[in-house]
Design a protein around this motif. Structure first.
Motif, PDB file in Angstrom:
ATOM      1  N   SER A 320      -4.262   0.849   7.158  1.00 52.84           N
ATOM      2  CA  SER A 320      -3.162   0.648   8.099  1.00 52.84           C
ATOM      3  C   SER A 320      -2.002   0.051   7.311  1.00 52.84           C
ATOM      4  O   SER A 320      -2.079  -1.094   6.849  1.00 52.84           O
ATOM      5  N   LEU A 321      -0.952   0.821   7.148  1.00 56.94           N
ATOM      6  CA  LEU A 321       0.073   0.521   6.155  1.00 56.94           C
ATOM      7  C   LEU A 321       1.390   0.042   6.770  1.00 56.94           C
ATOM      8  O   LEU A 321       1.901   0.638   7.712  1.00 56.94           O
ATOM      9  N   THR A 322       1.899  -1.037   6.208  1.00 64.65           N
ATOM     10  CA  THR A 322       3.256  -1.497   6.511  1.00 64.65           C
ATOM     11  C   THR A 322       4.157  -1.110   5.345  1.00 64.65           C
ATOM     12  O   THR A 322       3.806  -1.343   4.186  1.00 64.65           O
ATOM     13  N   VAL A 323       5.319  -0.516   5.650  1.00 65.28           N
ATOM     14  CA  VAL A 323       6.281  -0.123   4.619  1.00 65.28           C
ATOM     15  C   VAL A 323       7.558  -0.925   4.815  1.00 65.28           C
ATOM     16  O   VAL A 323       8.143  -0.920   5.910  1.00 65.28           O
ATOM     17  N   ASP A 334      11.661   3.995   6.802  1.00 64.95           N
ATOM     18  CA  ASP A 334      11.306   4.992   7.809  1.00 64.95           C
ATOM     19  C   ASP A 334      10.893   6.297   7.140  1.00 64.95           C
ATOM     20  O   ASP A 334       9.871   6.896   7.482  1.00 64.95           O
ATOM     21  N   ARG A 335      11.675   6.733   6.154  1.00 61.36           N
ATOM     22  CA  ARG A 335      11.391   7.997   5.474  1.00 61.36           C
ATOM     23  C   ARG A 335      10.057   7.948   4.728  1.00 61.36           C
ATOM     24  O   ARG A 335       9.241   8.868   4.832  1.00 61.36           O
ATOM     25  N   ILE A 336       9.820   6.874   3.990  1.00 63.79           N
ATOM     26  CA  ILE A 336       8.580   6.766   3.210  1.00 63.79           C
ATOM     27  C   ILE A 336       7.386   6.548   4.140  1.00 63.79           C
ATOM     28  O   ILE A 336       6.282   7.047   3.886  1.00 63.79           O
ATOM     29  N   ASN A 337       7.603   5.851   5.242  1.00 66.63           N
ATOM     30  CA  ASN A 337       6.521   5.660   6.216  1.00 66.63           C
ATOM     31  C   ASN A 337       6.044   7.008   6.753  1.00 66.63           C
ATOM     32  O   ASN A 337       4.845   7.250   6.881  1.00 66.63           O
ATOM     33  N   ILE A 338       6.994   7.897   7.064  1.00 67.94           N
ATOM     34  CA  ILE A 338       6.637   9.239   7.544  1.00 67.94           C
ATOM     35  C   ILE A 338       5.869  10.003   6.477  1.00 67.94           C
ATOM     36  O   ILE A 338       4.855  10.655   6.754  1.00 67.94           O
ATOM     37  N   ARG A 339       6.328   9.915   5.224  1.00 62.41           N
ATOM     38  CA  ARG A 339       5.648  10.628   4.135  1.00 62.41           C
ATOM     39  C   ARG A 339       4.235  10.095   3.915  1.00 62.41           C
ATOM     40  O   ARG A 339       3.306  10.868   3.667  1.00 62.41           O
ATOM     41  N   MET A 340       4.065   8.785   4.010  1.00 62.90           N
ATOM     42  CA  MET A 340       2.733   8.204   3.828  1.00 62.90           C
ATOM     43  C   MET A 340       1.816   8.587   4.985  1.00 62.90           C
ATOM     44  O   MET A 340       0.613   8.768   4.801  1.00 62.90           O
ATOM     45  N   ARG A 341       2.381   8.758   6.175  1.00 63.13           N
ATOM     46  CA  ARG A 341       1.573   9.205   7.306  1.00 63.13           C
ATOM     47  C   ARG A 341       1.128  10.646   7.084  1.00 63.13           C
ATOM     48  O   ARG A 341      -0.005  11.012   7.419  1.00 63.13           O
ATOM     49  N   TYR A 342       2.016  11.491   6.534  1.00 62.80           N
ATOM     50  CA  TYR A 342       1.634  12.862   6.217  1.00 62.80           C
ATOM     51  C   TYR A 342       0.495  12.898   5.196  1.00 62.80           C
ATOM     52  O   TYR A 342      -0.315  13.823   5.173  1.00 62.80           O
ATOM     53  N   ARG A 343       0.442  11.895   4.356  1.00 58.20           N
ATOM     54  CA  ARG A 343      -0.619  11.817   3.341  1.00 58.20           C
ATOM     55  C   ARG A 343      -1.910  11.218   3.892  1.00 58.20           C
ATOM     56  O   ARG A 343      -2.877  11.028   3.157  1.00 58.20           O
ATOM     57  N   LEU A 400       9.105  -1.424  -1.050  1.00 60.21           N
ATOM     58  CA  LEU A 400       9.835  -0.431  -1.836  1.00 60.21           C
ATOM     59  C   LEU A 400      10.963  -1.096  -2.609  1.00 60.21           C
ATOM     60  O   LEU A 400      11.925  -1.609  -2.019  1.00 60.21           O
ATOM     61  N   GLY A 401      10.831  -1.102  -3.931  1.00 61.16           N
ATOM     62  CA  GLY A 401      11.887  -1.631  -4.787  1.00 61.16           C
ATOM     63  C   GLY A 401      12.769  -0.511  -5.315  1.00 61.16           C
ATOM     64  O   GLY A 401      12.548   0.677  -5.037  1.00 61.16           O
ATOM     65  N   ASN A 402      13.771  -0.875  -6.098  1.00 63.20           N
ATOM     66  CA  ASN A 402      14.714   0.116  -6.626  1.00 63.20           C
ATOM     67  C   ASN A 402      14.058   1.103  -7.585  1.00 63.20           C
ATOM     68  O   ASN A 402      14.640   2.154  -7.865  1.00 63.20           O
ATOM     69  N   ASP A 403      12.867   0.777  -8.084  1.00 62.54           N
ATOM     70  CA  ASP A 403      12.182   1.684  -9.009  1.00 62.54           C
ATOM     71  C   ASP A 403      11.291   2.683  -8.289  1.00 62.54           C
ATOM     72  O   ASP A 403      10.634   3.505  -8.935  1.00 62.54           O
ATOM     73  N   TYR A 404      11.247   2.681  -6.970  1.00 62.38           N
ATOM     74  CA  TYR A 404      10.317   3.570  -6.249  1.00 62.38           C
ATOM     75  C   TYR A 404      10.704   5.029  -6.506  1.00 62.38           C
ATOM     76  O   TYR A 404      11.862   5.407  -6.322  1.00 62.38           O
ATOM     77  N   TYR A 405       9.726   5.819  -6.891  1.00 63.49           N
ATOM     78  CA  TYR A 405      10.004   7.157  -7.427  1.00 63.49           C
ATOM     79  C   TYR A 405      10.544   8.140  -6.377  1.00 63.49           C
ATOM     80  O   TYR A 405      11.188   9.139  -6.735  1.00 63.49           O
ATOM     81  N   GLU A 406      10.336   7.898  -5.102  1.00 61.83           N
ATOM     82  CA  GLU A 406      10.768   8.855  -4.077  1.00 61.83           C
ATOM     83  C   GLU A 406      12.131   8.503  -3.476  1.00 61.83           C
ATOM     84  O   GLU A 406      12.565   9.150  -2.525  1.00 61.83           O
ATOM     85  N   ILE A 407      12.821   7.551  -4.031  1.00 58.64           N
ATOM     86  CA  ILE A 407      14.108   7.141  -3.446  1.00 58.64           C
ATOM     87  C   ILE A 407      15.112   8.300  -3.390  1.00 58.64           C
ATOM     88  O   ILE A 407      15.802   8.495  -2.396  1.00 58.64           O
ATOM     89  N   THR A 408      15.183   9.080  -4.459  1.00 57.64           N
ATOM     90  CA  THR A 408      16.183  10.145  -4.516  1.00 57.64           C
ATOM     91  C   THR A 408      15.678  11.479  -4.005  1.00 57.64           C
ATOM     92  O   THR A 408      16.405  12.475  -4.040  1.00 57.64           O
ATOM     93  N   GLN A 409      14.429  11.531  -3.552  1.00 59.10           N
ATOM     94  CA  GLN A 409      13.869  12.806  -3.119  1.00 59.10           C
ATOM     95  C   GLN A 409      14.086  13.032  -1.630  1.00 59.10           C
ATOM     96  O   GLN A 409      14.161  12.106  -0.854  1.00 59.10           O
TER      97      GLN A 409
END
Length: 409
Positions: A320-323, A334-343, A400-409
């Motif tokens: 159960s993940l908090t983002v 919000d965007r990464i939370n949706i992607r993690m739910r898809y995973r 999520l820090g500034n180094d998170y790899y999905e920021i620009t995707q």
């Protein structure tokens, strides 16, 4: 003449009898000496070469142990009962706050750990744990604040993550902490201060257990992620020095068996739970259903520790993940939370962290290290820490820090 011969015969008989008795004593002395020598050699061999943990490994059996934590005032402030399997390289722990009541004798009412310790010392607490969990406790360990501090310093400190700024000082006891948000190396002195940095009013006993869990898990994280650290722990001189700081019935082969597990640790090596308990009508914290749930909890943990498969029993949906967004990128959580739910991760909360961070981090809340690694692997995050809080529903936090790899995707 006849009397002289008779007296002479009696004297000879007595002499022979005395010699016979002396021979018997000599023989018995030799026999006892041999028995003592053999027993001594066996005892020495057992002490230096035979480990109950290795015997359990050969027999494919679990082995149980308990650890007590004692403060500067010689009062118990927490304990753990655990199971270890060197065959499967796993350790399971159940945390026991000092205000939990256990049964030293099932015919009498349970007593709190701190009361048991006050009345009967360590042995009373160990007996109560053994009786309440209905398992033989083979290894018994006790460690105080000075010993914890020494061990942490021998290890070179523990990396911890500070989620909220800490400013704490107790001049009377010498506790002091001053940390901003982020990764920090805690020395032994800082670890002891951290154990006494309590903010949950009315729940200090539980919070102390959370702090202990943070220290244990973050130490394990250091072992898992650092081959150099493993080599240091595995060195005979270091392991003997570390375990010399712990009051226990561990013998040299036991210490070697334990450090072998630690030196080969991975994300599935350690799992920590808290005892299932409730406040009774007298305001005492007691295990549910007269301790039957505690016994069942240990049995379930035993099954996990004894699992021979290397395949994980956990799926992403078990997390159960908090983002939380610690960047200036709007809507990222919000965007990464949706992607993690898809995973496959279970839907949790999402929002802003409150401050801007350069480095992403994963925090585990409930003692299951494996869940944190599952999230970290999906998010390509290298920083994984424990920040225990079992009051919340979500068991892992992705910041999520500034180094998170999905920021620009």
């Amino acid at each position: 003449m006849k009397m002289d011969k008779k007296n002479e015969k009696n004297i000879n008989d007595k002499a022979l009898k005395t010699i016979s008795q002396a021979n018997k004593k000599a023989v018995m002395l030799i026999i006892f000496s041999i028995i003592f020598s053999v027993s001594f050699i066996i005892a020495l061999f057992y002490y230096f070469f035979v480990s109950e943990l290795n015997i359990a490994k050969k027999n494919d059996e679990p082995l149980y142990f308990a650890i007590l934590f004692v403060d500067d005032n010689r009062e118990i402030y927490g304990a753990y009962v655990g199971i270890v399997s060197s065959l499967n390289n796993r350790i399971g722990l159940i945390g026991l706050p000092r205000n939990i009541a256990l049964w030293e004798n099932k015919n009498y009412a349970p007593l709190k750990l701190n009361q048991l310790y006050k009345d009967g010392g360590e042995s009373a607490v160990f007996r109560a744990i053994e009786t309440s969990v209905d398992k033989k406790i083979s290894y018994r360990m006790s460690i105080d604040n000075n010993q914890i501090s020494d061990i942490i310093d021998l290890m070179g400190g523990i990396k911890m993550y500070v989620e909220e700024p800490i400013e704490y000082k107790n001049e009377e006891k010498g506790y002091e902490l001053s940390f901003d948000i982020g990764e920090w190396l805690f020395t032994g002195e800082k670890v002891i201060s951290y154990l006494h940095y309590l903010t949950m009013k009315g729940y200090e006993d539980i919070e102390t257990l959370y702090r202990l869990e943070d220290i244990i898990i973050n130490s394990m994280m250091g072992l898992i992620q650092s081959p150099q650290f493993r080599n240091i722990i595995h060195a005979r001189s270091m392991r003997n020095t570390i375990f010399s700081k712990v009051k226990s019935n561990l013998r040299p082969p036991d210490i070697e068996a334990f450090t072998e597990i630690l030196a080969n640790s991975n994300e599935r090596t350690l799992v920590i739970e808290n005892i299932d308990a409730r406040i009774d009508d007298n305001g005492v914290l007691v295990p549910i259903f007269d301790g039957n749930v505690f016994i069942k909890q240990m049995d379930d943990l035993t099954l996990y520790v004894e699992l021979k498969t290397q395949k994980s029993e956990l799926n992403n949906e078990d997390v159960s993940l908090t983002v939380l967004n610690a960047t200036m990128v709007a809507g990222l959580a919000d965007r990464i939370n949706i992607r993690m739910r898809y995973r496959g991760f279970s839907a949790g909360e999402y929002g802003n962290f409150g401050t801007n961070l350069n480095e992403s981090v994963v925090l585990v809340r409930d003692g299951q290290i494996e869940k944190a690694f599952m999230v970290a692997n999906e998010g390509r995050v290298n920083r994984i820490y424990a920040k225990t809080d079992r009051r919340v529903l979500n068991n892992v936090v992705l910041i999520l820090g500034n180094d998170y790899y999905e920021i620009t995707q």
